[in-house]
Design a protein around this motif. Structure first.
Motif, PDB file in Angstrom:
ATOM      1  N   GLY A   1      79.262  58.915  88.536  1.00 53.86           N
ATOM      2  CA  GLY A   1      80.217  59.908  88.074  1.00 53.86           C
ATOM      3  C   GLY A   1      81.582  59.584  88.640  1.00 53.86           C
ATOM      4  O   GLY A   1      81.891  58.431  88.941  1.00 53.86           O
ATOM      5  N   LYS A   2      82.406  60.612  88.813  1.00 49.50           N
ATOM      6  CA  LYS A   2      83.775  60.414  89.255  1.00 49.50           C
ATOM      7  C   LYS A   2      83.996  60.996  90.645  1.00 49.50           C
ATOM      8  O   LYS A   2      83.171  61.738  91.170  1.00 49.50           O
ATOM      9  CB  LYS A   2      84.731  61.042  88.233  1.00 49.50           C
ATOM     10  N   LEU A   3      85.129  60.657  91.230  1.00 53.47           N
ATOM     11  CA  LEU A   3      85.500  61.095  92.569  1.00 53.47           C
ATOM     12  C   LEU A   3      86.804  61.876  92.486  1.00 53.47           C
ATOM     13  O   LEU A   3      87.765  61.432  91.848  1.00 53.47           O
ATOM     14  CB  LEU A   3      85.668  59.880  93.495  1.00 53.47           C
ATOM     15  N   VAL A   4      86.845  63.047  93.132  1.00 54.09           N
ATOM     16  CA  VAL A   4      88.061  63.860  93.190  1.00 54.09           C
ATOM     17  C   VAL A   4      88.409  64.113  94.654  1.00 54.09           C
ATOM     18  O   VAL A   4      87.618  64.680  95.401  1.00 54.09           O
ATOM     19  CB  VAL A   4      87.890  65.202  92.459  1.00 54.09           C
ATOM     20  N   SER A   5      89.605  63.675  95.052  1.00 57.01           N
ATOM     21  CA  SER A   5      90.106  63.873  96.412  1.00 57.01           C
ATOM     22  C   SER A   5      91.196  64.933  96.382  1.00 57.01           C
ATOM     23  O   SER A   5      92.223  64.759  95.725  1.00 57.01           O
ATOM     24  CB  SER A   5      90.659  62.554  96.973  1.00 57.01           C
ATOM     25  N   LEU A   6      90.982  66.034  97.098  1.00 53.59           N
ATOM     26  CA  LEU A   6      91.939  67.142  97.130  1.00 53.59           C
ATOM     27  C   LEU A   6      92.536  67.251  98.530  1.00 53.59           C
ATOM     28  O   LEU A   6      91.837  67.578  99.496  1.00 53.59           O
ATOM     29  CB  LEU A   6      91.250  68.453  96.754  1.00 53.59           C
ATOM     30  N   ALA A   7      93.822  66.937  98.653  1.00 58.34           N
ATOM     31  CA  ALA A   7      94.567  67.089  99.913  1.00 58.34           C
ATOM     32  C   ALA A   7      93.904  66.349 101.073  1.00 58.34           C
ATOM     33  O   ALA A   7      93.728  66.902 102.166  1.00 58.34           O
ATOM     34  CB  ALA A   7      94.755  68.568 100.255  1.00 58.34           C
ATOM     35  N   ALA A   8      93.549  65.093 100.855  1.00 60.08           N
ATOM     36  CA  ALA A   8      92.899  64.304 101.912  1.00 60.08           C
ATOM     37  C   ALA A   8      93.884  63.986 103.032  1.00 60.08           C
ATOM     38  O   ALA A   8      94.933  63.390 102.785  1.00 60.08           O
ATOM     39  CB  ALA A   8      92.344  63.010 101.323  1.00 60.08           C
ATOM     40  N   PRO A   9      93.580  64.327 104.292  1.00 62.64           N
ATOM     41  CA  PRO A   9      94.503  64.058 105.410  1.00 62.64           C
ATOM     42  C   PRO A   9      94.323  62.651 105.985  1.00 62.64           C
ATOM     43  O   PRO A   9      93.916  62.491 107.141  1.00 62.64           O
ATOM     44  CB  PRO A   9      94.128  65.146 106.419  1.00 62.64           C
ATOM     45  N   VAL A  10      94.639  61.642 105.185  1.00 56.28           N
ATOM     46  CA  VAL A  10      94.571  60.271 105.698  1.00 56.28           C
ATOM     47  C   VAL A  10      95.541  60.114 106.863  1.00 56.28           C
ATOM     48  O   VAL A  10      95.270  59.413 107.837  1.00 56.28           O
ATOM     49  CB  VAL A  10      94.888  59.266 104.575  1.00 56.28           C
ATOM     50  N   PHE A  11      96.679  60.783 106.756  1.00 61.13           N
ATOM     51  CA  PHE A  11      97.649  60.848 107.852  1.00 61.13           C
ATOM     52  C   PHE A  11      97.888  62.315 108.187  1.00 61.13           C
ATOM     53  O   PHE A  11      98.036  63.135 107.278  1.00 61.13           O
ATOM     54  CB  PHE A  11      98.972  60.186 107.470  1.00 61.13           C
ATOM     55  N   ILE A  12      97.918  62.651 109.458  1.00 61.68           N
ATOM     56  CA  ILE A  12      98.220  64.028 109.870  1.00 61.68           C
ATOM     57  C   ILE A  12      99.696  64.058 110.256  1.00 61.68           C
ATOM     58  O   ILE A  12     100.069  63.895 111.427  1.00 61.68           O
ATOM     59  CB  ILE A  12      97.302  64.472 111.029  1.00 61.68           C
ATOM     60  N   ASP A  13     100.543  64.236 109.247  1.00 61.10           N
ATOM     61  CA  ASP A  13     101.990  64.089 109.449  1.00 61.10           C
ATOM     62  C   ASP A  13     102.793  65.081 108.609  1.00 61.10           C
ATOM     63  O   ASP A  13     103.927  64.813 108.247  1.00 61.10           O
ATOM     64  CB  ASP A  13     102.411  62.657 109.074  1.00 61.10           C
TER      65      ASP A  13
END
Length: 516
Positions: free
Chosen positions: A106-118
């Motif tokens: 299926g598909k992937l949905v990323s909502l507001a992912a904090p890859v950087f905390i900045d």
């Protein structure tokens, strides 16, 4: 969450993963939106969540990954298509999960992912936390408090969240240990590596004004994941599923999942009302009148629209605005619990047009101490699509009725509803929870006095959610009025993880046992 026997061949499903310190409420109405679009939703409570913040101590990022991987494999076997979606920490876990399992179902949905905390509200000394990690024991003793704006730009929603925190409601932790943030940092490190291995279609949604993690995070993912789509929002902070852009988020997700974006609208907002004939109106009013006179509130229930709004005017424990058909269960329960089942409607007058609505005068009686209280009120009904869409209930003598209901509430009170959990229930270990749940079911049958109908309804809903997961969209075709009421109460728990339903059931039975 749904039981495998009933949903073994469901076509499309979605695994939704909540954020740090949160619950499925982090994703707002996304469960309901996806279900309206024909997508079966699944969720889990991440290790260390759903109890107290102290339980996050000692939880490693690997435990979160193991939990979501186990849940993924469980539900992937049930669906031809399975989408994966996460919010905040859940987005990091969703991305890493799809990378590790080679997700292509299926598909992937990323909502507001904090890859950087900045983000703009993070303090200037945020980078010093990595120095604190090196001091033995210090990160476990330090707290990161949840403070305004709580990730929410919308002032009304923010005030509601603030009030929930002040009441101590268990929908989101008020703080998390710094040691837990260290595990988020470790997870961020995992996510940043090997993003080119993600082969499934990916949607990345982020807010320009995210106060926790800047747009840099979204752009990093977008650049590293081939063919990904990027949507940037203009009127939200971090909690994009509940903030000003929530409808846009839902519409974008539905479109990405090849569903009609119109399903993002609630039934109340969708379409124009179908015309109703005189016979339809007469039928509904007749059934409404007969149910009131018979005192059979359960037979009233099917007459209301799913999104009905009932305004009970006044200033007393019964008054208020009850939104949604399921909320009427609480209204009718209050009437009967405060009156100790003595509330009866003695007469219903002839209907009269009131603009685009219909007004029904009625008289009722309640046992008020040693005397019988006679009261009168008018119910003004708005009808739509062969159902009652709005009710405004106004007493003929408001001050007199307010005083009566206050006296009854003070004298009789109500049985507990079970949303609050005692410390002993919160402390039950996960491995011991199933046995404690079954023991509570046995204890309920052994109570000296059975609970009221309202509390029994609540217990039934918790038990169904614990044993079977989310309720199906509609009750069976042969469901009687009581079954419809029970189904609505169960549906009100949609998205509640099974372990939380078990804990709430246990807590409510314990409180009933204590009252005995």
């Amino acid at each position: 969450m749904p039981d495998s026997a009933a949903h073994a061949d469901a076509g499309t499903g979605a695994l939704l993963i909540h954020g740090l310190g949160g619950t499925q409420y982090d994703l707002g109405s996304m469960h309901k939106v996806l279900k309206r679009a024909g997508i079966e939703t699944h969720s889990l409570t991440l290790p260390g969540h759903g109890t107290t913040p102290e339980d996050l101590l000692g939880v490693r990022a690997e435990a979160w990954l193991d939990a979501v991987t186990e849940k993924y494999r469980e539900v992937a076997a049930r669906h031809d298509t399975l989408h994966v979606m996460g919010m905040c920490l859940g987005a990091l876990l969703a991305v890493e999960l799809c990378k590790r399992v080679g997700h292509q179902k299926g598909k992937l949905v990323s909502l507001a992912a904090p890859v950087f905390i900045d983000g703009w509200s993070t303090p200037w000394y945020r980078g010093l936390r990595k120095l604190v990690y090196r001091i033995p024991g210090l990160a476990a003793r330090m707290r990161v408090e949840e403070e305004e704006p709580y990730g929410i730009k919308n002032e009304l929603v923010r005030s509601i969240v603030k009030a929930k925190f002040e009441r101590g409601e268990n929908f989101h932790y008020r703080w998390v240990p710094l040691a837990c943030v260290r595990e988020v940092d470790r997870l961020r490190g995992f996510v940043m590596q090997g993003l080119d291995r993600i082969a499934c279609p990916t949607l990345i949604v982020h807010a320009h004004e995210d106060e926790l993690t800047s747009v840099r995070s979204a752009r990093f993912l977008h650049d590293a994941i081939a063919g990904s789509q990027l949507v940037l929002l203009d009127n939200s902070y971090h909690m994009i599923c509940v903030d000003n852009d929530r409808d846009r988020v839902a519409a974008n997700v539905l479109q990405f999942m090849d569903r009609d974006p119109a399903a993002a609208q609630s039934p109340r907002a969708a379409g124009r009302a179908a015309p109703m004939g005189a016979a339809d109106i007469e039928r509904i009013l007749g059934a409404y009148r007969d149910s009131l006179l018979a005192g059979e509130f359960e037979t009233l229930f099917p007459l209301f629209a799913e999104d009905v709004v009932w305004h009970e005017e006044g200033d007393n424990p019964v008054s208020g605005v009850y939104e949604g058909r399921g909320a009427l269960i609480d209204l009718f329960s209050r009437l009967m619990d405060y009156s100790r089942n003595t509330f009866t409607v003695s007469s219903v007058g002839q209907p009269a047009l009131a603009g685009r609505a219909v007004a029904l005068p009625l008289r009722f009686q309640v046992q008020d101490g040693a005397r019988v209280h006679d009261g009168a009120a008018t119910h003004t009904l708005r009808l739509r699509n062969n159902a009652i869409a709005k009710v405004n209930a106004r007493a003929d003598e408001p001050e007199r009725e307010d005083a009566m209901w206050r006296r009854l509430a003070a004298a009789n009170g109500r049985e507990p509803e079970g949303d609050a959990m005692d410390e002993a229930t919160l402390a039950i270990a996960a491995h011991a929870l199933p046995d404690a749940f079954e023991a509570a079911a046995i204890a309920l049958r052994a109570l000296a006095q059975p609970p009221s109908a309202a509390v029994s309804l609540r217990l039934h809903a918790y038990e169904q959610q614990a044993r079977h997961g989310d309720a199906p969209p509609a009750p069976g075709a042969d469901a009687d009025a009581l079954a419809q009421v029970r189904h609505a109460a169960w549906r009100m728990l949609s998205g509640l993880p099974a372990d939380q339903a078990q804990r709430r059931y246990i807590a409510l039975v314990r409180r009933l046992d204590t009252d005995d």
